[in-house]
Design an enzyme around this catalytic site. Structure first.
Site, PDB file in Angstrom:
ATOM      1  N   LYS A  79      -0.028   4.276  -0.295  1.00 17.56           N
ATOM      2  CA  LYS A  79      -0.489   5.662   0.487  1.00 17.56           C
ATOM      3  C   LYS A  79      -0.545   6.464  -0.631  1.00 17.56           C
ATOM      4  O   LYS A  79      -0.326   6.437  -1.613  1.00 17.56           O
ATOM      5  CB  LYS A  79       0.024   5.676   1.915  1.00 17.56           C
ATOM      6  CG  LYS A  79      -0.103   4.221   2.692  1.00 17.56           C
ATOM      7  CD  LYS A  79       0.207   4.370   4.022  1.00 17.56           C
ATOM      8  CE  LYS A  79       0.033   2.861   5.004  1.00 17.56           C
ATOM      9  NZ  LYS A  79       0.105   3.375   6.125  1.00 17.56           N
TER      10      LYS A  79
ATOM     11  N   GLU B 250      -6.361   4.743   8.057  1.00 21.76           N
ATOM     12  CA  GLU B 250      -6.281   6.115   7.973  1.00 21.76           C
ATOM     13  C   GLU B 250      -7.410   6.844   7.151  1.00 21.76           C
ATOM     14  O   GLU B 250      -7.736   7.887   7.449  1.00 21.76           O
ATOM     15  CB  GLU B 250      -4.874   6.253   6.870  1.00 21.76           C
ATOM     16  CG  GLU B 250      -3.735   6.017   7.776  1.00 21.76           C
ATOM     17  CD  GLU B 250      -2.700   5.333   6.974  1.00 21.76           C
ATOM     18  OE1 GLU B 250      -2.676   5.512   5.799  1.00 21.76           O
ATOM     19  OE2 GLU B 250      -1.576   4.801   7.548  1.00 21.76           O
TER      20      GLU B 250
ATOM     21  N   ASN C 177       0.747  -1.031  -0.154  1.00 23.59           N
ATOM     22  CA  ASN C 177      -0.186   0.109   0.093  1.00 23.59           C
ATOM     23  C   ASN C 177       0.890   1.080   0.106  1.00 23.59           C
ATOM     24  O   ASN C 177       1.466   1.466   1.060  1.00 23.59           O
ATOM     25  CB  ASN C 177      -0.881  -0.007   1.145  1.00 23.59           C
ATOM     26  CG  ASN C 177      -1.619   0.968   1.437  1.00 23.59           C
ATOM     27  OD1 ASN C 177      -1.638   1.972   0.665  1.00 23.59           O
ATOM     28  ND2 ASN C 177      -2.339   1.357   2.489  1.00 23.59           N
TER      29      ASN C 177
ATOM     30  N   SER D 259       3.975  -2.060  10.207  1.00 24.97           N
ATOM     31  CA  SER D 259       5.483  -2.278  10.481  1.00 24.97           C
ATOM     32  C   SER D 259       6.077  -3.611   9.885  1.00 24.97           C
ATOM     33  O   SER D 259       6.948  -4.108  10.545  1.00 24.97           O
ATOM     34  CB  SER D 259       5.944  -2.031  11.790  1.00 24.97           C
ATOM     35  OG  SER D 259       5.553  -0.725  12.281  1.00 24.97           O
TER      36      SER D 259
ATOM     37  N   HIS E 105      -9.417   1.169   5.155  1.00 28.11           N
ATOM     38  CA  HIS E 105      -8.038   1.365   5.841  1.00 28.11           C
ATOM     39  C   HIS E 105      -8.172   2.353   6.975  1.00 28.11           C
ATOM     40  O   HIS E 105      -9.047   3.285   6.945  1.00 28.11           O
ATOM     41  CB  HIS E 105      -7.041   1.779   4.893  1.00 28.11           C
ATOM     42  CG  HIS E 105      -5.592   1.823   5.464  1.00 28.11           C
ATOM     43  ND1 HIS E 105      -5.267   2.856   6.614  1.00 28.11           N
ATOM     44  CD2 HIS E 105      -4.564   0.961   5.071  1.00 28.11           C
ATOM     45  CE1 HIS E 105      -3.871   2.195   6.932  1.00 28.11           C
ATOM     46  NE2 HIS E 105      -3.565   1.610   6.044  1.00 28.11           N
TER      47      HIS E 105
HETATM   48  P1  13P Z   1       3.353   0.297   7.496  1.00 29.65           P
HETATM   49  O1  13P Z   1       3.826  -1.002   7.021  1.00 29.65           O
HETATM   50  O2  13P Z   1       3.907   1.451   7.106  1.00 29.65           O
HETATM   51  O3  13P Z   1       3.296   0.375   9.045  1.00 29.65           O
HETATM   52  O4  13P Z   1       1.963   0.463   7.101  1.00 29.65           O
HETATM   53  C1  13P Z   1       0.922  -0.617   7.190  1.00 29.65           C
HETATM   54  C2  13P Z   1      -0.310  -0.384   6.387  1.00 29.65           C
HETATM   55  O5  13P Z   1      -0.963   0.541   7.005  1.00 29.65           O
HETATM   56  C3  13P Z   1      -0.527  -0.729   5.234  1.00 29.65           C
HETATM   57  O6  13P Z   1      -1.733  -0.638   4.983  1.00 29.65           O
END
Ligand code: 13P
Length: 251
Positions: free
Chosen positions: A13, A100, A11, A213, A98
């Site tokens: 983002k 976020e 992802n 992570s 998600h």
């Molecule tokens: P990270 O791998 O940067 O922690 O993000 C995880 C995530 O939100 C994937 O959708």
């Protein structure tokens, strides 16, 4: 039923200009036949790059997905993009719910369910995200929260073959923190039971990804946990070498 075929998903983002597409070339080179025989690989770039990314990976067996979509097919929704439009560009997956988006855009479980429904109606696969906050985990509410999100975001009428669930504890996203393997095992087993309750035997075939992570250094341990059928990777998916390092957990 045998364990679902693993899916390693990236992802990106809100990261990536056109120059970022070069990572896909490197990814295609590293995604060799040995790995292809074992896992599915997916990259979800920002909406602006879905079309060129799908063109760039054509023939490489790397799937392209999107990170969100509208609940409708078309209409007066300025700035929004529908699942059908994303499919038209070559996307085969769409992430919905998600954390976020749940936090930044106030998306409720009902909204996430409507988006997942739209994804399926467009013939694509929905990756439905769930996960508790740190406060919820500390209050011992993690399973209750995730159970509510599963019940509210999925529908018994969905085709389970077109659903992926991603468990992403909010406190593990972008922090370098991860739950213990025991905690991951417990939550994934809980989600599996919920999926079997919803979809009967087919629930055993729904992929449950872990996200938060994930790095090359911890991927093997996390991917080795029972009922973890792959990863949803944020930051470490932006560099092909790191993402391939995570996929290598399945070699
Ligand atoms: P990270 O791998 O940067 O922690 O993000 C995880 C995530 O939100 C994937 O959708």
């Amino acid at each position: 039923m045998t364990a679902p075929r693993p899916l390693v998903a990236g992802n990106w983002k809100m990261n990536g200009l056109k120059a970022q597409l070069k990572e896909l070339t490197e990814l295609a080179q590293g995604f060799d036949d040995a790995l292809k025989s074992k896992i599915d690989l997916l990259v979800c770039p920002p909406a602006t790059l879905v079309c060129p990314a799908a063109n760039a990976t054509n023939g490489a067996r790397i799937a392209i997905g999107a990170q969100d979509c509208h609940t409708g097919v078309s209409g007066a929704h300025t700035g929004d993009v529908s699942a059908q439009m994303l499919g038209d560009c070559g996307a085969t997956f769409v992430i919905v719910g998600h954390s976020e988006r749940r936090a930044d855009h106030g998306e409720s479980d009902a909204t996430v369910r409507a988006k997942a429904k739209a994804v399926l109606a467009a013939g694509l696969t929905a990756i439905v995200c769930v996960g508790e906050t740190r406060a919820q985990r500390e209050a011992n509410e993690a399973t209750a929260v995730v159970g509510r999100q599963i019940d509210g975001s999925l529908d018994a009428l969905f085709d389970p073959a077109k659903i992926v669930v991603a468990y992403e504890p909010v406190w593990a996203i972008g922090t370098g923190l991860t739950p213990t393997t025991a905690d991951v095992a417990q939550m994934h087993e809980f989600i599996r039971h919920r999926l079997v309750a919803l979809y009967k035997e087919a629930g055993a075939g729904v992929r449950i990804l872990y996200g938060g992570s994930v790095k090359p250094s911890n991927a093997r341990e996390l991917m080795g946990v029972k009922n973890v059928d792959g990863a949803l990777v944020g930051g470490a998916s932006l560099k092909a070498a790191d993402f391939l390092g995570i996929a290598a957990a399945y070699r």
